[in-house]
Design a protein around this motif. Structure first.
Motif, PDB file in Angstrom:
ATOM      1  N   ALA A   1       0.835  -1.328   0.111  1.00 15.62           N
ATOM      2  CA  ALA A   1      -0.366  -0.283   0.289  1.00 15.62           C
ATOM      3  C   ALA A   1       0.323   1.176   0.251  1.00 15.62           C
ATOM      4  CB  ALA A   1      -1.292  -0.070   1.226  1.00 15.62           C
ATOM      5  N   LYS A   2       2.345   1.174   0.920  1.00 11.44           N
ATOM      6  CA  LYS A   2       2.843   2.329   1.302  1.00 11.44           C
ATOM      7  C   LYS A   2       3.479   2.558  -0.165  1.00 11.44           C
ATOM      8  CE  LYS A   2       2.406   3.393   6.007  1.00 11.44           C
ATOM      9  NZ  LYS A   2       3.175   3.254   7.077  1.00 11.44           N
ATOM     10  N   ALA A   3       4.205   1.102  -1.007  1.00 10.25           N
ATOM     11  CA  ALA A   3       5.425   1.409  -2.220  1.00 10.25           C
ATOM     12  C   ALA A   3       4.115   2.483  -3.145  1.00 10.25           C
ATOM     13  CB  ALA A   3       5.389   0.760  -2.650  1.00 10.25           C
ATOM     14  N   GLY A   4       2.815   2.407  -3.456  1.00 13.94           N
ATOM     15  CA  GLY A   4       2.068   2.990  -4.672  1.00 13.94           C
ATOM     16  C   GLY A   4       2.216   4.415  -3.853  1.00 13.94           C
ATOM     17  N   MET A   5       1.769   4.795  -3.008  1.00 13.73           N
ATOM     18  CA  MET A   5       0.973   6.033  -2.625  1.00 13.73           C
ATOM     19  C   MET A   5       2.103   7.236  -2.463  1.00 13.73           C
ATOM     20  SD  MET A   5      -0.200   4.946   1.231  1.00 13.73           S
ATOM     21  CE  MET A   5      -0.476   6.710   1.703  1.00 13.73           C
ATOM     22  N   GLU A   6       1.963   8.582  -2.615  1.00 17.99           N
ATOM     23  CA  GLU A   6       3.090   9.856  -2.785  1.00 17.99           C
ATOM     24  C   GLU A   6       3.722  10.103  -2.341  1.00 17.99           C
ATOM     25  OE1 GLU A   6       0.671  12.769  -5.233  1.00 17.99           O
ATOM     26  OE2 GLU A   6       0.160  11.551  -6.739  1.00 17.99           O
ATOM     27  N   ASP A   7       4.703  10.257  -2.463  1.00 17.76           N
ATOM     28  CA  ASP A   7       5.229  10.661  -0.875  1.00 17.76           C
ATOM     29  C   ASP A   7       4.752  12.469  -1.321  1.00 17.76           C
ATOM     30  OD1 ASP A   7       7.950  11.815   0.797  1.00 17.76           O
ATOM     31  OD2 ASP A   7       9.332  11.281  -0.749  1.00 17.76           O
ATOM     32  N   GLU A   8       5.567  12.346   0.427  1.00 17.57           N
ATOM     33  CA  GLU A   8       4.831  13.994   0.829  1.00 17.57           C
ATOM     34  C   GLU A   8       5.586  14.815   1.025  1.00 17.57           C
ATOM     35  OE1 GLU A   8       3.062  13.910   4.549  1.00 17.57           O
ATOM     36  OE2 GLU A   8       1.599  12.638   4.088  1.00 17.57           O
ATOM     37  N   ASP A   9       7.450  14.486  -0.108  1.00 20.61           N
ATOM     38  CA  ASP A   9       8.232  15.140   0.190  1.00 20.61           C
ATOM     39  C   ASP A   9       8.157  15.015  -1.227  1.00 20.61           C
ATOM     40  OD1 ASP A   9       8.042  15.934   2.871  1.00 20.61           O
ATOM     41  OD2 ASP A   9       9.462  14.458   3.364  1.00 20.61           O
ATOM     42  N   ALA A  10       7.610  14.821  -2.123  1.00 20.32           N
ATOM     43  CA  ALA A  10       8.126  14.604  -3.539  1.00 20.32           C
ATOM     44  C   ALA A  10       8.118  15.893  -3.992  1.00 20.32           C
ATOM     45  CB  ALA A  10       7.359  13.775  -4.409  1.00 20.32           C
ATOM     46  N   ILE A  11       8.716  15.984  -5.349  1.00 25.11           N
ATOM     47  CA  ILE A  11       8.195  17.093  -5.812  1.00 25.11           C
ATOM     48  C   ILE A  11       6.817  17.297  -6.983  1.00 25.11           C
ATOM     49  CG2 ILE A  11       9.304  18.395  -8.092  1.00 25.11           C
ATOM     50  CD1 ILE A  11      11.817  17.939  -7.502  1.00 25.11           C
ATOM     51  N   ARG A  12       5.833  18.515  -6.759  1.00 28.40           N
ATOM     52  CA  ARG A  12       4.724  18.117  -7.225  1.00 28.40           C
ATOM     53  C   ARG A  12       4.988  19.687  -8.177  1.00 28.40           C
ATOM     54  NH1 ARG A  12       1.336  15.280  -3.573  1.00 28.40           N
ATOM     55  NH2 ARG A  12       1.742  14.311  -1.635  1.00 28.40           N
ATOM     56  N   HIS A  13       4.276  18.853  -9.304  1.00 32.44           N
ATOM     57  CA  HIS A  13       3.309  20.263 -10.728  1.00 32.44           C
ATOM     58  C   HIS A  13       2.678  20.313 -10.469  1.00 32.44           C
ATOM     59  CE1 HIS A  13       7.511  17.989 -11.720  1.00 32.44           C
ATOM     60  NE2 HIS A  13       7.908  18.961 -12.860  1.00 32.44           N
ATOM     61  N   THR A  14       1.935  21.458 -10.592  1.00 30.62           N
ATOM     62  CA  THR A  14       0.605  22.521 -10.716  1.00 30.62           C
ATOM     63  C   THR A  14       0.989  22.877 -11.631  1.00 30.62           C
ATOM     64  OG1 THR A  14       1.957  23.651  -8.951  1.00 30.62           O
ATOM     65  CG2 THR A  14       0.809  22.658  -7.467  1.00 30.62           C
ATOM     66  N   ASP A  15      -0.410  23.445 -12.258  1.00 30.00           N
ATOM     67  CA  ASP A  15      -0.530  24.091 -13.390  1.00 30.00           C
ATOM     68  C   ASP A  15      -1.381  25.151 -11.776  1.00 30.00           C
ATOM     69  OD1 ASP A  15      -3.328  24.334 -12.328  1.00 30.00           O
ATOM     70  OD2 ASP A  15      -4.865  23.300 -13.975  1.00 30.00           O
ATOM     71  N   SER A  16      -1.447  26.471 -13.618  1.00 32.90           N
ATOM     72  CA  SER A  16      -1.722  28.346 -13.159  1.00 32.90           C
ATOM     73  C   SER A  16      -2.337  28.222 -12.133  1.00 32.90           C
ATOM     74  CB  SER A  16      -2.013  28.681 -14.227  1.00 32.90           C
ATOM     75  OG  SER A  16      -3.450  28.428 -14.654  1.00 32.90           O
ATOM     76  N   ASN A  17      -4.019  27.239 -11.727  1.00 34.79           N
ATOM     77  CA  ASN A  17      -4.383  27.394 -10.527  1.00 34.79           C
ATOM     78  C   ASN A  17      -4.023  26.496  -9.293  1.00 34.79           C
ATOM     79  OD1 ASN A  17      -6.325  28.842 -12.104  1.00 34.79           O
ATOM     80  ND2 ASN A  17      -6.949  27.302 -13.562  1.00 34.79           N
ATOM     81  N   GLY A  18      -3.210  26.641  -9.731  1.00 35.02           N
ATOM     82  CA  GLY A  18      -2.806  24.676  -8.212  1.00 35.02           C
ATOM     83  C   GLY A  18      -3.450  23.966  -8.245  1.00 35.02           C
TER      84      GLY A  18
END
Length: 188
Positions: free
Chosen positions: A110-127
């Motif tokens: 379960a944890k292997a497939g979850m996003e890392d909270e510290d990972a780089i996240r890409h957001t568009d102009s609206n967040g």
């Protein structure tokens, strides 16, 4: 491999999360090899589309997790855990998350497939969070450096790729040419 018949038999031809009988589809729980029926769940099209990101997640569609989290099937429990964790800010999933039981193997899956909270996240102009494979629309005319192309406002850029070390950049194709685009100039 096609495991749909085995999943149908295992689930009694019901969605293994919601119990609904219409529009059932096979969904692979990542990360897994997909070599066994145990790597898949049988879901409604609506829930599958929410998981894949083609539809926005509607928390009330997942209230059925209070039943599916007790499943004997590891893939169903793993998916239930992930969705409860993702929805925990809604209030009700937090209590269920405290009650769900996964053995060590299921919990690591379960944890292997979850996003890392510290990972780089890409957001568009609206967040809005962007994922690889998303389609975005340009919100401004952009001159493409090293080319005579001007990417026009309103142009759809399909199947984007995220630049792994820079959350302000994505890569996509405009007029057949692969270009880098600043995320501040796109919207999902």
């Amino acid at each position: 491999m096609n495991f749909e018949k085995q999943l149908s038999a295992r689930s009694g031809n019901l969605c293994e999360i919601s119990g609904v009988t219409e529009d059932l589809q096979v969904y692979q729980i990542q990360p897994s090899e997909g070599n066994s029926v145990d790597d898949f769940v049988y879901l409604t099209k609506n829930l599958k589309e929410q998981l894949e990101g083609s539809k926005e997640i509607v928390a009330n569609d997942w209230r059925c997790l209070n039943d599916s989290m007790w499943s004997e099937i590891s893939a169903v429990k793993v998916l239930s855990y992930r969705m409860l964790d993702q929805l925990k800010n809604e209030g009700w999933p937090g209590d269920l998350l405290d009650m769900i039981y996964l053995d060590d193997r299921e919990l690591s899956w379960a944890k292997a497939g979850m996003e890392d909270e510290d990972a780089i996240r890409h957001t568009d102009s609206n967040g809005v969070f962007l994922k690889s494979g998303d389609t975005v629309v340009l919100i401004k005319d952009l001159d493409v450096k090293g080319s005579t192309i001007t990417a026009k406002r309103g142009t759809a850029v399909r199947n984007i790729r995220l630049v792994h070390d820079d959350p302000t950049l994505i890569e996509g194709k405009v007029e057949g040419q692969s270009i880098y685009i600043l995320t501040q100039f796109v919207k999902k």
